[in-house]
Scaffold this active site. Structure first.
Site, PDB file in Angstrom:
ATOM      1  N   ALA A 282      32.456   0.869  -9.176  1.00 52.07           N
ATOM      2  CA  ALA A 282      31.425  -0.066  -9.654  1.00 52.07           C
ATOM      3  C   ALA A 282      30.270   0.811 -10.157  1.00 52.07           C
ATOM      4  O   ALA A 282      30.455   2.015 -10.322  1.00 52.07           O
ATOM      5  CB  ALA A 282      31.001  -0.985  -8.521  1.00 52.07           C
TER       6      ALA A 282
ATOM      7  N   MET B  52      27.656   2.427  -9.032  1.00 56.92           N
ATOM      8  CA  MET B  52      27.290   3.675  -8.345  1.00 56.92           C
ATOM      9  C   MET B  52      28.408   4.717  -8.444  1.00 56.92           C
ATOM     10  O   MET B  52      28.163   5.872  -8.813  1.00 56.92           O
ATOM     11  CB  MET B  52      26.957   3.406  -6.878  1.00 56.92           C
ATOM     12  CG  MET B  52      25.683   2.620  -6.656  1.00 56.92           C
ATOM     13  SD  MET B  52      24.213   3.471  -7.266  1.00 56.92           S
ATOM     14  CE  MET B  52      24.057   4.815  -6.089  1.00 56.92           C
TER      15      MET B  52
ATOM     16  N   SER C 135      20.245   7.859  -2.864  1.00 59.72           N
ATOM     17  CA  SER C 135      19.156   7.001  -3.342  1.00 59.72           C
ATOM     18  C   SER C 135      18.867   7.264  -4.809  1.00 59.72           C
ATOM     19  O   SER C 135      19.102   8.357  -5.306  1.00 59.72           O
ATOM     20  CB  SER C 135      17.870   7.235  -2.548  1.00 59.72           C
ATOM     21  OG  SER C 135      16.827   6.427  -3.085  1.00 59.72           O
TER      22      SER C 135
ATOM     23  N   HIS D  81      14.428   5.910   4.898  1.00 57.61           N
ATOM     24  CA  HIS D  81      13.926   6.016   3.517  1.00 57.61           C
ATOM     25  C   HIS D  81      13.736   4.607   2.938  1.00 57.61           C
ATOM     26  O   HIS D  81      12.699   4.284   2.365  1.00 57.61           O
ATOM     27  CB  HIS D  81      14.921   6.815   2.670  1.00 57.61           C
ATOM     28  CG  HIS D  81      14.741   6.674   1.187  1.00 57.61           C
ATOM     29  ND1 HIS D  81      15.097   5.519   0.492  1.00 57.61           N
ATOM     30  CD2 HIS D  81      14.217   7.503   0.255  1.00 57.61           C
ATOM     31  CE1 HIS D  81      14.805   5.672  -0.780  1.00 57.61           C
ATOM     32  NE2 HIS D  81      14.268   6.863  -0.964  1.00 57.61           N
ATOM     33  N   ASN D  82      14.736   3.775   3.107  1.00 54.35           N
ATOM     34  CA  ASN D  82      14.635   2.412   2.573  1.00 54.35           C
ATOM     35  C   ASN D  82      13.548   1.616   3.281  1.00 54.35           C
ATOM     36  O   ASN D  82      12.854   0.821   2.653  1.00 54.35           O
ATOM     37  CB  ASN D  82      15.980   1.689   2.693  1.00 54.35           C
ATOM     38  CG  ASN D  82      16.992   2.194   1.674  1.00 54.35           C
ATOM     39  OD1 ASN D  82      16.881   3.300   1.158  1.00 54.35           O
ATOM     40  ND2 ASN D  82      17.983   1.390   1.373  1.00 54.35           N
TER      41      ASN D  82
ATOM     42  N   LYS E 100      18.489  -6.610   1.314  1.00 53.70           N
ATOM     43  CA  LYS E 100      19.914  -6.398   1.583  1.00 53.70           C
ATOM     44  C   LYS E 100      20.156  -5.949   3.014  1.00 53.70           C
ATOM     45  O   LYS E 100      21.290  -5.946   3.466  1.00 53.70           O
ATOM     46  CB  LYS E 100      20.479  -5.359   0.622  1.00 53.70           C
ATOM     47  CG  LYS E 100      20.791  -5.919  -0.760  1.00 53.70           C
ATOM     48  CD  LYS E 100      21.681  -4.925  -1.484  1.00 53.70           C
ATOM     49  CE  LYS E 100      21.988  -5.342  -2.902  1.00 53.70           C
ATOM     50  NZ  LYS E 100      22.483  -4.166  -3.656  1.00 53.70           N
TER      51      LYS E 100
ATOM     52  N   ARG F 295       0.236  -7.097  34.471  1.00 57.53           N
ATOM     53  CA  ARG F 295       1.625  -6.949  34.902  1.00 57.53           C
ATOM     54  C   ARG F 295       1.697  -6.758  36.416  1.00 57.53           C
ATOM     55  O   ARG F 295       2.585  -7.261  37.096  1.00 57.53           O
ATOM     56  CB  ARG F 295       2.285  -5.764  34.186  1.00 57.53           C
ATOM     57  CG  ARG F 295       2.451  -5.988  32.692  1.00 57.53           C
ATOM     58  CD  ARG F 295       3.061  -4.758  32.010  1.00 57.53           C
ATOM     59  NE  ARG F 295       4.465  -4.614  32.342  1.00 57.53           N
ATOM     60  CZ  ARG F 295       4.999  -3.621  33.035  1.00 57.53           C
ATOM     61  NH1 ARG F 295       4.201  -2.666  33.493  1.00 57.53           N
ATOM     62  NH2 ARG F 295       6.267  -3.570  33.303  1.00 57.53           N
TER      63      ARG F 295
HETATM   64  P1  NDP Z   1      29.334  -2.724  -4.742  1.00 60.92           P
HETATM   65  O1  NDP Z   1      28.622  -2.554  -3.481  1.00 60.92           O
HETATM   66  O2  NDP Z   1      29.126  -3.938  -5.546  1.00 60.92           O
HETATM   67  O3  NDP Z   1      30.917  -2.590  -4.423  1.00 60.92           O
HETATM   68  C1  NDP Z   1      31.909  -2.787  -5.406  1.00 60.92           C
HETATM   69  C2  NDP Z   1      33.018  -1.781  -5.241  1.00 60.92           C
HETATM   70  O4  NDP Z   1      33.621  -1.889  -3.950  1.00 60.92           O
HETATM   71  C3  NDP Z   1      34.137  -2.016  -6.254  1.00 60.92           C
HETATM   72  O5  NDP Z   1      34.641  -0.765  -6.676  1.00 60.92           O
HETATM   73  C4  NDP Z   1      35.147  -2.767  -5.416  1.00 60.92           C
HETATM   74  O6  NDP Z   1      36.464  -2.674  -5.913  1.00 60.92           O
HETATM   75  C5  NDP Z   1      35.034  -2.033  -4.124  1.00 60.92           C
HETATM   76  N1  NDP Z   1      35.593  -2.776  -3.005  1.00 60.92           N
HETATM   77  C6  NDP Z   1      35.087  -3.869  -2.398  1.00 60.92           C
HETATM   78  N2  NDP Z   1      35.871  -4.257  -1.381  1.00 60.92           N
HETATM   79  C7  NDP Z   1      36.913  -3.367  -1.333  1.00 60.92           C
HETATM   80  C8  NDP Z   1      38.042  -3.223  -0.499  1.00 60.92           C
HETATM   81  N3  NDP Z   1      38.277  -4.067   0.535  1.00 60.92           N
HETATM   82  N4  NDP Z   1      38.901  -2.213  -0.756  1.00 60.92           N
HETATM   83  C9  NDP Z   1      38.674  -1.359  -1.761  1.00 60.92           C
HETATM   84  N5  NDP Z   1      37.627  -1.442  -2.592  1.00 60.92           N
HETATM   85  C10 NDP Z   1      36.743  -2.433  -2.368  1.00 60.92           C
HETATM   86  O7  NDP Z   1      29.142  -1.437  -5.697  1.00 60.92           O
HETATM   87  P2  NDP Z   1      27.849  -0.545  -5.993  1.00 60.92           P
HETATM   88  O8  NDP Z   1      28.325   0.453  -6.994  1.00 60.92           O
HETATM   89  O9  NDP Z   1      26.647  -1.353  -6.276  1.00 60.92           O
HETATM   90  O10 NDP Z   1      27.569   0.196  -4.608  1.00 60.92           O
HETATM   91  C11 NDP Z   1      28.539   1.032  -3.993  1.00 60.92           C
HETATM   92  C12 NDP Z   1      27.965   1.495  -2.659  1.00 60.92           C
HETATM   93  O11 NDP Z   1      26.783   2.247  -2.898  1.00 60.92           O
HETATM   94  C13 NDP Z   1      27.549   0.364  -1.720  1.00 60.92           C
HETATM   95  O12 NDP Z   1      27.820   0.726  -0.389  1.00 60.92           O
HETATM   96  C14 NDP Z   1      26.051   0.266  -1.930  1.00 60.92           C
HETATM   97  O13 NDP Z   1      25.392  -0.261  -0.793  1.00 60.92           O
HETATM   98  C15 NDP Z   1      25.696   1.719  -2.165  1.00 60.92           C
HETATM   99  N6  NDP Z   1      24.484   1.950  -2.921  1.00 60.92           N
HETATM  100  C16 NDP Z   1      24.147   1.173  -3.971  1.00 60.92           C
HETATM  101  C17 NDP Z   1      22.988   1.398  -4.694  1.00 60.92           C
HETATM  102  C18 NDP Z   1      22.653   0.540  -5.855  1.00 60.92           C
HETATM  103  O14 NDP Z   1      21.556   0.728  -6.411  1.00 60.92           O
HETATM  104  N7  NDP Z   1      23.510  -0.352  -6.277  1.00 60.92           N
HETATM  105  C19 NDP Z   1      22.101   2.514  -4.350  1.00 60.92           C
HETATM  106  C20 NDP Z   1      22.588   3.331  -3.288  1.00 60.92           C
HETATM  107  C21 NDP Z   1      23.715   3.033  -2.600  1.00 60.92           C
HETATM  108  P3  NDP Z   1      37.020  -3.787  -6.951  1.00 60.92           P
HETATM  109  O15 NDP Z   1      36.517  -3.351  -8.294  1.00 60.92           O
HETATM  110  O16 NDP Z   1      38.489  -3.673  -6.827  1.00 60.92           O
HETATM  111  O17 NDP Z   1      36.470  -5.103  -6.521  1.00 60.92           O
END
Ligand code: NDP
Length: 475
Positions: free
Chosen positions: A11, A13, A128, A185-186, A260, A445
């Site tokens: 996704a 990240m 981050s 940090h968050n 979140k 107390r």
């Molecule tokens: P998401 O948190 O939206 O997660 C989506 C991804 O997870 C997709 O690749 C999805 O695969 C996969 N996924 C979900 N469930 C499963 C499963 N059961 N088995 C295998 N794959 C699975 O993506 P982000 O890119 O936003 O974030 C990724 C991580 O980074 C998260 O933990 C998030 O908290 C962290 N993060 C995010 C930040 C941000 O700004 N967004 C900043 C810092 C950290 P599929 O495509 O097949 O659905």
């Protein structure tokens, strides 16, 4: 050719971190549960570097040189466990499984312990900087074994943000240390955002300035000691005009702040560790309050201040608010660093706060000039017990405190809520107090529960016979 690292979870990240790694000359094997994301990454960005597209975890593992490095970037929680269960059986002792998601540090500790039994290095790494940071240079906070950092560190330091040539990535400490500091940090980020929002509200309501005018104020502040990413984007948001109404965008955004969960975790853990992170807690509560439509609707008719002295707020208020913001920010960061110290002591991590301040100077959301001052404070010969007492900050607070008091008093007079500013000032005054009314609480107390108290003039525990003749006995 074999890939140096694999990324699973593509996704925003994961895809951006994979691209960042490839752009730095690493061959990156990429995999995602649904293959369409892998295909899209290769189609759109395959030309940016060397990628190996993999359809299955087996393919990904087979594509990697040994020891293998697999970066997991999937949804935190159960999905992360599911992915670990898929990959762990395919790996060999010495391989590294890195979780770059926003995991709870307790989950990271559990996963690290379980994988260690198999000889696999599990590295919980806080990342981050959001989407853009992942692509252009995030701040990275890896935990896990020192041995794994030797094999992984150079690659992570490559893709991290750089400040004065120093990478925003360092080994934080064993097992959950990386995710713990990312959580705090968050939390600090929540506090900083709340304080900025209060400063905006004070100037908007107090001085009747428009968002566009305030954008200029924040832009000017960004040139001084407050210079930071959050102040910079505040100016941008305030300047934004809504296309539909032609008015300021900030006026059409619903005033319900969402979250979140990392801020909430920070406060929950702080309660367990007994660390007073009141600035972070107020920020989390302020977001939660904003979302309580029912409470807010029920209270809307309640009266505000009956007499607001006309013209009581003048131009000098802007500088007062700036100083109050800076002082409150110092408190919020001091509290966050205290929590990191407490966590480090509790779990035996030996986190270096100066190194942490160093890697937060770039890439991450709380990046700020100010972090250089924190780094200096922790690198000094005399390690500060609290940042408030470090020479630079003590002086900054001395300079700011009259403004800070005026702002909190004025806010109360005008009926403008400033939970962040006022809790920060209360913390400052509490810490520097010669005597706290905690003595009375100990008396209470002892009265109702015979909980005993200690005396300032003698060793031991004492109890007053409250329901008897009220003499004191040694407990
Ligand atoms: P998401 O948190 O939206 O997660 C989506 C991804 O997870 C997709 O690749 C999805 O695969 C996969 N996924 C979900 N469930 C499963 C499963 N059961 N088995 C295998 N794959 C699975 O993506 P982000 O890119 O936003 O974030 C990724 C991580 O980074 C998260 O933990 C998030 O908290 C962290 N993060 C995010 C930040 C941000 O700004 N967004 C900043 C810092 C950290 P599929 O495509 O097949 O659905």
């Amino acid at each position: 050719t074999q890939a140096q690292i694999g990324v699973t979870g593509l996704a925003v990240m994961g895809a951006n971190l994979a691209r960042n790694l490839a752009r730095h000359g690493h061959t990156v094997a990429v995999h995602n549960r649904s293959h369409h994301r892998t295909k899209a990454l290769i189609e759109e960005h395959g030309h940016e570097g060397d990628f190996v597209a993999c359809e299955t975890p087996e393919e990904l593992v087979a594509a990697l040189e040994r020891p293998r490095r697999v970066l997991i970037m999937v949804k935190a929680g159960a999905p992360t466990d599911a992915v670990i269960e898929e990959f762990a059986p395919l790996l060999e002792p010495g391989d590294m499984l890195v979780d770059g998601g926003n995991a709870h540090f307790a989950d990271t500790r559990r996963r690290e312990a379980a994988l260690r039994e198999q000889g696999i290095h599990f590295v919980g790494a806080g990342v981050s900087g959001g989407e853009e940071g992942a692509l252009l240079g995030p701040s990275i906070m890896p935990g896990g074994s020192a041995e794994s950092y030797e094999a992984l560190g150079p690659m992570l330091e490559d893709i991290a943000a750089k400040v004065d040539g120093v990478p925003c990535c360092t080994h934080i400490g064993p097992d959950g240390a990386g995710h713990f500091v990312k959580m705090v940090h968050n939390g600090i980020e929540y506090a900083d955002m709340q304080l900025i929002a209060e400063a905006y509200d004070l100037l908007r309501q107090g001085l009747g300035r428009s968002p566009a005018e305030l954008a200029d104020v924040f832009a000017a502040w960004n040139e001084g000691e407050l210079s930071s990413y959050l102040i910079e984007i505040t100016a941008e948001v305030l300047r934004q005009v809504d296309a539909a109404t032609g008015g300021p965008l900030v006026d059409v955004i619903a005033d319900r702040a969402e979250q979140k969960g990392t801020g909430r975790w920070t406060v929950q853990i702080a309660l367990d560790l007994g660390v007073p992170v009141s600035g972070i807690a107020e920020a989390v509560f302020a977001r939660s309050l904003s979302g309580h439509a029912d409470l807010r609707a029920a209270a809307r008719g309640l009266p505000g201040p009956s007499r607001v002295p006309a013209g009581s707020v003048g131009e000098e208020f802007v500088e007062d608010v700036r100083r109050a913001l800076y002082a409150s920010k110092i408190v919020a960061y001091a509290q966050g660093f205290d929590q990191i110290g407490a966590g480090s002591a509790e779990y035996g991590w030996d986190v270096d706060p100066g190194a942490l301040a160093t890697i937060w100077r770039g890439g991450c959301i709380i990046r700020a000039v100010f972090l250089d001052r924190i780094r200096e404070a922790y690198e000094a010969e005399d390690k500060p017990v609290t940042l408030l007492a470090a020479p630079y900050f003590a002086e900054a607070l001395t300079l700011a405190q009259d403004s800070w008091r005026r702002v909190v008093a004025k806010a109360a007079e005008l009926g403008i809520p400033v939970p962040g500013f006022s809790t920060a000032l209360a913390y400052y005054d509490s810490l520097r107090a010669e005597r706290l009314p905690a003595a009375l609480i100990q008396g209470q107390r002892d009265f109702f529960g015979a909980h005993t108290y200690q005396r300032v003039d003698r060793e031991g525990s004492f109890h007053t016979l409250w329901s008897g003749d009220r003499t004191e006995v040694e407990a």
